[in-house]
Design a protein around this motif. Structure first.
Motif, short mmCIF file in Angstrom:
data_model
loop_
_atom_site.label_atom_id
_atom_site.label_comp_id
_atom_site.label_asym_id
_atom_site.label_seq_id
_atom_site.Cartn_x
_atom_site.Cartn_y
_atom_site.Cartn_z
N VAL A 14 20.16 3.94 -2.05
CA VAL A 14 19.53 4.50 -0.86
C VAL A 14 18.30 3.66 -0.53
N PRO A 15 17.67 3.91 0.61
CA PRO A 15 16.41 3.19 0.91
C PRO A 15 15.29 3.65 -0.03
N SER A 16 15.30 3.12 -1.23
CA SER A 16 14.35 3.55 -2.26
C SER A 16 12.91 3.25 -1.87
N GLU A 17 12.73 2.27 -0.99
CA GLU A 17 11.37 1.94 -0.55
C GLU A 17 10.69 3.14 0.11
N VAL A 18 11.47 3.95 0.81
CA VAL A 18 10.91 5.14 1.46
C VAL A 18 10.51 6.17 0.40
N LEU A 19 11.33 6.34 -0.61
CA LEU A 19 11.01 7.29 -1.68
C LEU A 19 9.75 6.86 -2.42
N ILE A 100 18.38 16.75 -0.44
CA ILE A 100 17.96 16.09 0.80
C ILE A 100 19.13 15.23 1.28
N PRO A 101 19.75 15.56 2.40
CA PRO A 101 20.85 14.74 2.89
C PRO A 101 20.35 13.46 3.56
N PHE A 102 21.11 12.39 3.37
CA PHE A 102 20.82 11.14 4.07
C PHE A 102 22.14 10.53 4.50
N ALA A 103 22.24 10.15 5.77
CA ALA A 103 23.47 9.58 6.30
C ALA A 103 23.22 8.17 6.81
N TYR A 104 23.98 7.21 6.28
CA TYR A 104 23.96 5.88 6.86
C TYR A 104 24.63 5.95 8.23
N PRO A 105 24.25 5.09 9.16
CA PRO A 105 24.96 5.04 10.44
C PRO A 105 26.45 4.74 10.25
N ASP A 106 27.25 5.07 11.26
CA ASP A 106 28.69 4.83 11.17
C ASP A 106 29.03 3.35 11.09
N TYR A 107 28.17 2.51 11.62
CA TYR A 107 28.40 1.08 11.58
C TYR A 107 27.04 0.39 11.47
N VAL A 110 20.83 -2.08 13.56
CA VAL A 110 19.42 -2.02 13.17
C VAL A 110 18.71 -0.85 13.83
N ASP A 111 18.97 -0.60 15.11
CA ASP A 111 18.30 0.49 15.81
C ASP A 111 18.69 1.85 15.21
N LYS A 112 19.98 2.03 14.93
CA LYS A 112 20.42 3.29 14.34
C LYS A 112 19.85 3.46 12.92
N MET A 113 19.79 2.37 12.18
CA MET A 113 19.22 2.44 10.84
C MET A 113 17.72 2.75 10.90
N GLN A 114 17.05 2.18 11.86
CA GLN A 114 15.63 2.48 12.04
C GLN A 114 15.42 3.97 12.26
N THR A 115 16.27 4.57 13.08
CA THR A 115 16.17 6.01 13.34
C THR A 115 16.44 6.81 12.07
N ALA A 116 17.45 6.39 11.29
CA ALA A 116 17.77 7.09 10.04
C ALA A 116 16.63 6.98 9.04
N LEU A 117 16.01 5.81 8.97
CA LEU A 117 14.89 5.62 8.05
C LEU A 117 13.67 6.44 8.47
N GLU A 118 13.44 6.50 9.75
CA GLU A 118 12.31 7.31 10.25
C GLU A 118 12.53 8.78 9.92
N GLY A 119 13.77 9.24 10.06
CA GLY A 119 14.06 10.63 9.72
C GLY A 119 13.85 10.92 8.25
N LEU A 120 14.27 9.99 7.40
CA LEU A 120 14.09 10.16 5.95
C LEU A 120 12.61 10.14 5.60
N ALA A 121 11.87 9.21 6.17
CA ALA A 121 10.42 9.12 5.90
C ALA A 121 9.73 10.41 6.31
N ASP A 122 10.11 10.96 7.44
CA ASP A 122 9.50 12.20 7.91
C ASP A 122 9.79 13.35 6.94
N LYS A 123 11.02 13.43 6.45
CA LYS A 123 11.37 14.48 5.49
C LYS A 123 10.53 14.39 4.21
#
Length: 340
Positions: A14-19, A100-107, A110-123
């Motif tokens: 997972v994006p361990s940098e965020v954790l 804590i659920p985390f979903a990688y984008p379907d494909y 970078v923009d979708k991943m940025q949104t996913a990372l921002e959501g995880l960071a916020d959580k």
């Protein structure tokens, strides 16, 4: 294991940098399971708790690790890994574990991943600026792991097992990035002093998820004239390519996305590393096993598909299949040399 208060168990890379930016220590539950003194007992514990016999051993192992080590919080990847993780998350919640659920984008995007990372960071109560600083701090670890990988295939100084272990450990850097960096540096220093592997060995690619019997598999192959010089998923876990941002890094990571990206990366490494043959490992009851159809259609080299479930060592029938595969590749090489 250290105090679990600030630990977040992870079900895959997972994006361990965020954790880390949020003050948590990621703990790869897979590595704890497979390195447990008795992983089979962990599987049986999960079955006694109600997990069906035809459920992947890894899912059972993750559950039992959480129970045995009292892991209070788990980050579960619900898209881009195992199709059973969502239900594992529900069972863990029932047992009182914070999930804590985390979903990688379907494909990869970078923009979708940025949104996913921002959501995880916020959580987790942090932001991506802090996570980017952690990414920069981890460059030394990834650079050292890249050198270990290069020494495996280019200089023939690192074994397939060493390559497997240290690359797969990069999912959580063994819970201590500084120590991980030092340990890999020490291994490299020792490897430079020892004899190189025989360049006549057959060079193998290992694709698919890390195997349940890795401790036996890699040495057995080397004893029989073959050596793994490319571990596909482990190589992806380590994220050895240079990336400008965290979102780019996790978009370049092929494992969570479609099989085309994986095949492109595999083909590049096959050519670069001079691979003679491919071993494709599939886990029993895993949906990813169906991908073997596509690999066999798209990859031009000889492929041996092997399966694992709850046998944590090599069985005699599997040893026989591996020996036969290596013998076959040796014959192919001899015929090719005769023609040339």
């Amino acid at each position: 294991m250290q105090n679990t208060k600030n630990i977040i168990g992870i079900t895959t890379t997972v994006p361990s940098e965020v954790l880390l930016a949020a003050g948590y220590t990621p703990l790869d539950l897979n590595n704890i399971f497979i390195n447990h003194p008795d992983p089979g007992q962990l599987v049986r514990n999960a079955e006694r708790a109600g997990f069906p016999l035809n459920t992947c051993a890894w899912i059972k192992g993750l559950y039992s690790v959480c129970m045995e080590y009292h892991i209070n919080t788990v980050l579960c990847v619900t898209t881009g890994d195992c199709s059973n993780t969502s239900m594992l998350m529900e069972v863990l919640k029932m047992r009182g574990v914070t999930t804590i659920p985390f979903a990688y984008p379907d494909y990869p995007n970078v923009d979708k991943m940025q949104t996913a990372l921002e959501g995880l960071a916020d959580k987790l109560g942090t932001d991506l600026a802090a996570a980017e600083q952690i990414r920069l701090q981890l460059i030394n670890c990834r650079t050292t792991a890249r050198e270990l990988d290069r020494l495996t295939w280019e200089e023939n100084r690192i074994s397939g097992m060493e390559n497997h272990y240290w690359l797969v450990s990069s999912s959580d850097f063994n819970q201590n990035a500084k120590q991980y960096h030092l340990d890999v540096q020490n291994l490299i220093a020792n490897a430079m002093q020892r004899r190189r592997y025989n360049t006549d060995e057959l060079r193998l690619a290992f694709i698919g998820v890390p195997p349940v019997y890795g401790k036996d598999l890699y040495p057995f192959l080397e004893q029989n004239g073959g050596r793994v010089v490319y571990n596909e998923i482990q190589h992806q876990f380590a994220m050895l390519s240079d990336s400008a941002t965290l979102a780019q890094q996790y978009s370049d990571y092929t494992y969570p996305y479609g099989i085309d990206g994986r095949i492109h990366a595999i083909e590049n490494e096959i050519e670069r590393r001079g691979i003679d043959g491919v071993i494709h490992y599939v886990q029993a009851f895993c949906h990813r096993a169906i991908g073997d159809i596509i690999f066999r259609n798209r990859l031009s080299l000889p492929i041996l598909t092997i399966e694992g479930n709850t046998e944590f060592g090599l069985t005699q029938p599997l040893k026989t299949r591996l020996e036969a595969f290596i013998d076959m590749m040796a014959q192919i090489r001899l015929k090719s040399q005769a023609v040339n």
